[in-house]
Scaffold this motif. Structure first.
Motif, PDB file in Angstrom:
ATOM      1  N   ARG A  10       1.069  -1.460  -0.307  1.00 53.03           N
ATOM      2  CA  ARG A  10       0.272  -0.387  -0.046  1.00 53.03           C
ATOM      3  C   ARG A  10       1.718   1.336  -0.275  1.00 53.03           C
ATOM      4  O   ARG A  10       0.660   2.118  -0.769  1.00 53.03           O
ATOM      5  CB  ARG A  10      -0.785   0.113   1.560  1.00 53.03           C
ATOM      6  CG  ARG A  10      -1.737   1.124   0.952  1.00 53.03           C
ATOM      7  CD  ARG A  10      -2.636   0.868   2.816  1.00 53.03           C
ATOM      8  NE  ARG A  10      -1.391   1.222   3.565  1.00 53.03           N
ATOM      9  CZ  ARG A  10      -1.454   3.038   3.645  1.00 53.03           C
ATOM     10  NH1 ARG A  10      -2.105   4.204   2.646  1.00 53.03           N
ATOM     11  NH2 ARG A  10      -0.435   3.290   4.191  1.00 53.03           N
ATOM     12  N   LEU A  14       1.436   3.734  -2.506  1.00 59.74           N
ATOM     13  CA  LEU A  14       1.179   5.761  -2.507  1.00 59.74           C
ATOM     14  C   LEU A  14       1.834   6.681  -2.577  1.00 59.74           C
ATOM     15  O   LEU A  14       2.503   7.509  -3.379  1.00 59.74           O
ATOM     16  CB  LEU A  14       0.597   5.737  -1.037  1.00 59.74           C
ATOM     17  CG  LEU A  14      -0.475   5.113  -0.635  1.00 59.74           C
ATOM     18  CD1 LEU A  14      -1.312   5.499   1.101  1.00 59.74           C
ATOM     19  CD2 LEU A  14      -2.015   5.945  -1.933  1.00 59.74           C
ATOM     20  N   HIS A  46       0.752  12.519   8.907  1.00 60.76           N
ATOM     21  CA  HIS A  46       0.433  10.971   8.068  1.00 60.76           C
ATOM     22  C   HIS A  46       1.583  10.015   8.583  1.00 60.76           C
ATOM     23  O   HIS A  46       2.501  10.158   7.808  1.00 60.76           O
ATOM     24  CB  HIS A  46       0.490  11.137   6.649  1.00 60.76           C
ATOM     25  CG  HIS A  46      -0.403  11.037   6.055  1.00 60.76           C
ATOM     26  ND1 HIS A  46      -1.955  11.402   5.803  1.00 60.76           N
ATOM     27  CD2 HIS A  46       0.312   9.264   6.330  1.00 60.76           C
ATOM     28  CE1 HIS A  46      -1.788   9.489   4.731  1.00 60.76           C
ATOM     29  NE2 HIS A  46      -0.886   8.657   4.973  1.00 60.76           N
ATOM     30  N   GLU A 124      -4.815   5.955  10.483  1.00 61.89           N
ATOM     31  CA  GLU A 124      -5.338   6.560   9.025  1.00 61.89           C
ATOM     32  C   GLU A 124      -6.582   5.943   8.567  1.00 61.89           C
ATOM     33  O   GLU A 124      -6.923   4.633   8.180  1.00 61.89           O
ATOM     34  CB  GLU A 124      -4.739   6.931   7.868  1.00 61.89           C
ATOM     35  CG  GLU A 124      -5.304   7.008   6.287  1.00 61.89           C
ATOM     36  CD  GLU A 124      -4.147   6.912   5.276  1.00 61.89           C
ATOM     37  OE1 GLU A 124      -3.585   5.737   5.432  1.00 61.89           O
ATOM     38  OE2 GLU A 124      -4.714   7.483   4.194  1.00 61.89           O
ATOM     39  N   GLU A 126      -9.481   4.405   6.920  1.00 56.20           N
ATOM     40  CA  GLU A 126      -9.524   3.693   5.361  1.00 56.20           C
ATOM     41  C   GLU A 126     -10.241   2.577   5.100  1.00 56.20           C
ATOM     42  O   GLU A 126     -10.626   1.611   6.195  1.00 56.20           O
ATOM     43  CB  GLU A 126      -8.058   3.680   4.428  1.00 56.20           C
ATOM     44  CG  GLU A 126      -6.785   2.932   5.379  1.00 56.20           C
ATOM     45  CD  GLU A 126      -5.178   3.485   4.905  1.00 56.20           C
ATOM     46  OE1 GLU A 126      -5.635   4.092   3.849  1.00 56.20           O
ATOM     47  OE2 GLU A 126      -4.432   2.822   5.820  1.00 56.20           O
ATOM     48  N   HIS A 154      -8.474   8.750   5.264  1.00 56.56           N
ATOM     49  CA  HIS A 154      -8.254   8.957   3.722  1.00 56.56           C
ATOM     50  C   HIS A 154      -8.872   9.151   2.555  1.00 56.56           C
ATOM     51  O   HIS A 154     -10.495   9.091   2.995  1.00 56.56           O
ATOM     52  CB  HIS A 154      -7.702   7.540   2.811  1.00 56.56           C
ATOM     53  CG  HIS A 154      -7.352   7.004   1.597  1.00 56.56           C
ATOM     54  ND1 HIS A 154      -5.879   6.924   1.400  1.00 56.56           N
ATOM     55  CD2 HIS A 154      -8.173   7.422   0.959  1.00 56.56           C
ATOM     56  CE1 HIS A 154      -5.751   6.840   0.450  1.00 56.56           C
ATOM     57  NE2 HIS A 154      -7.328   7.152  -0.312  1.00 56.56           N
ATOM     58  N   ALA A 194      -6.047  13.070   4.217  1.00 55.67           N
ATOM     59  CA  ALA A 194      -5.249  12.850   3.540  1.00 55.67           C
ATOM     60  C   ALA A 194      -5.019  12.497   2.339  1.00 55.67           C
ATOM     61  O   ALA A 194      -6.419  12.731   1.818  1.00 55.67           O
ATOM     62  CB  ALA A 194      -4.814  11.088   3.908  1.00 55.67           C
ATOM     63  N   HIS A 195      -3.855  13.066   1.341  1.00 55.54           N
ATOM     64  CA  HIS A 195      -4.236  13.210   0.009  1.00 55.54           C
ATOM     65  C   HIS A 195      -4.660  13.978   0.356  1.00 55.54           C
ATOM     66  O   HIS A 195      -4.933  14.616  -1.852  1.00 55.54           O
ATOM     67  CB  HIS A 195      -3.795  12.242  -0.226  1.00 55.54           C
ATOM     68  CG  HIS A 195      -3.891  11.009   0.159  1.00 55.54           C
ATOM     69  ND1 HIS A 195      -2.229  10.736   0.141  1.00 55.54           N
ATOM     70  CD2 HIS A 195      -4.873  10.048   1.074  1.00 55.54           C
ATOM     71  CE1 HIS A 195      -3.041   9.943   1.484  1.00 55.54           C
ATOM     72  NE2 HIS A 195      -3.235   8.854   2.174  1.00 55.54           N
ATOM     73  N   ASP A 264       3.239  10.215   4.724  1.00 58.83           N
ATOM     74  CA  ASP A 264       3.037   9.169   4.712  1.00 58.83           C
ATOM     75  C   ASP A 264       3.877   8.263   3.200  1.00 58.83           C
ATOM     76  O   ASP A 264       3.651   7.723   2.513  1.00 58.83           O
ATOM     77  CB  ASP A 264       1.221   9.416   3.489  1.00 58.83           C
ATOM     78  CG  ASP A 264       1.060   7.689   2.990  1.00 58.83           C
ATOM     79  OD1 ASP A 264       0.758   6.866   3.983  1.00 58.83           O
ATOM     80  OD2 ASP A 264       0.121   7.953   1.810  1.00 58.83           O
TER      81      ASP A 264
HETATM   82 ZN   LIG Z   1      -4.357   7.739   2.595  1.00 59.77          ZN
END
Ligand SMILES: [Zn+2]
Length: 306
Positions: A10, A14, A46, A124, A126, A154, A194-195, A264
């Motif tokens: 994962r 990412l 993160h 996080e 998700e 997430h 996040a993101h 992250d």
């Molecule tokens: Zn994430």
């Protein structure tokens, strides 16, 4: 979620493919933010605990010392004790955040236990089996709200963990717009996305604009993907210095104040993410005082790090 192997893949995904107190009250307490003692401390919202590295805490502390870095350490429930203990020893460097699965039958009990152990938030969150706003997740949000916790969700595109079997995971349950409802129904939460909703940056920014308790990180692939057109974010975070409807925390001059620093990534790649954030700041003419708030000032206030 998932096995160590999945966690690793994962993260690898990412790294290449992509990238949460009633906030308003806490922000208003920190009106002198730019001159606060913690102004140069980096706070990474993160940072995943690396369960594959037996020397991980020591390795983290070395990097933390060198970079003056505090991490919200996103910790799988199985590793909650070691991180709680490390956080007690190094309270300005390690902020314990618990990773729980929203769909686990005993998730509320897990959240209570994390709180009793001194955890400061969740994340996080998700891979939910239903949209983040599904009412079956309310017991988790109600507890987090009661604790005035920070919760990292997430948002946006999510990796595919398996390719040869059916998989019940979709990005559509983790869209940034869902954070609007959570932030409004649970106003004592600080909601971190996040993101920045990759690729729904515009939705992420608008949700943060209208909700004082919502912030986003730019971890993941976005700053790489957008490296040639980083000034696009000026169109997304557009409300700098305009109008009463778009007040910023502490009347900050920049709409970018709704970003926080998140990586992250692995320990040895954190500095690279700092550089990517700085490239964004330069491309979008983000004021120096706002840069310091993004990189650590805002979170230092929320977390009361001195
Ligand atoms: Zn994430």
């Amino acid at each position: 979620m998932g096995s160590e192997k999945n966690e690793l893949s994962r993260r690898a995904f990412l790294a290449t493919a992509t990238a949460a107190v009633p906030v308003s009250m806490v922000v208003s307490q920190g009106a002198q933010a730019a001159s606060a003692p913690a102004k140069d401390r980096l706070v990474d919202v993160h940072h995943h605990f690396d369960e594959k590295n037996p020397k991980y805490i020591d390795d983290f502390l070395r990097i933390s010392d060198r970079l003056n870095l505090t991490a919200c350490m996103l910790t799988p429930f199985a590793h909650r004790k070691v991180v709680a203990e490390a956080a007690r020893k190094y309270p300005t460097q390690i902020i314990p955040f618990g990773y729980v699965e929203l769909d686990a039958p005993d998730v509320a009990q897990q959240v209570k236990e994390l709180h009793d152990m001194g955890y400061r938030g969740l994340g996080e969150l998700e891979f939910p089996k239903k949209p983040f706003t599904d009412r079956s997740y309310d017991p988790v949000y109600e507890l987090a709200n009661e604790y005035s916790w920070i919760v990292l969700f997430h948002t946006g595109i999510v990796l595919r963990q398996v390719f040869d079997k059916p998989e019940d995971i979709t990005s559509s349950r983790m869209r940034p717009v869902h954070l609007e409802e959570i932030a409004r129904r649970f106003p004592r939460l600080t909601v971190l996305g996040a993101h920045c909703g990759n690729p729904e940056y515009e939705w992420a920014a608008e949700v943060s604009r209208w909700n004082p308790n919502v912030f986003f990180d730019l971890s993941g692939s976005t700053l790489t993907k957008m490296r040639g057109r980083l000034n696009h974010f000026q169109d997304v975070f557009w409300w700098s210095g305009v109008g009463q409807d778009t007040a910023t925390p502490n009347n900050d001059p920049s709409a970018f104040i709704k970003l926080v620093f998140g990586t992250d990534t692995e320990l040895d790649r954190i500095e690279g993410v700092v550089s990517s954030y700085r490239a964004l700041f330069d491309a979008c003419d983000v004021p120096q005082s706002t840069r310091r708030m993004i990189l650590g000032g805002t979170m230092s206030q929320f977390l009361k790090i001195v």
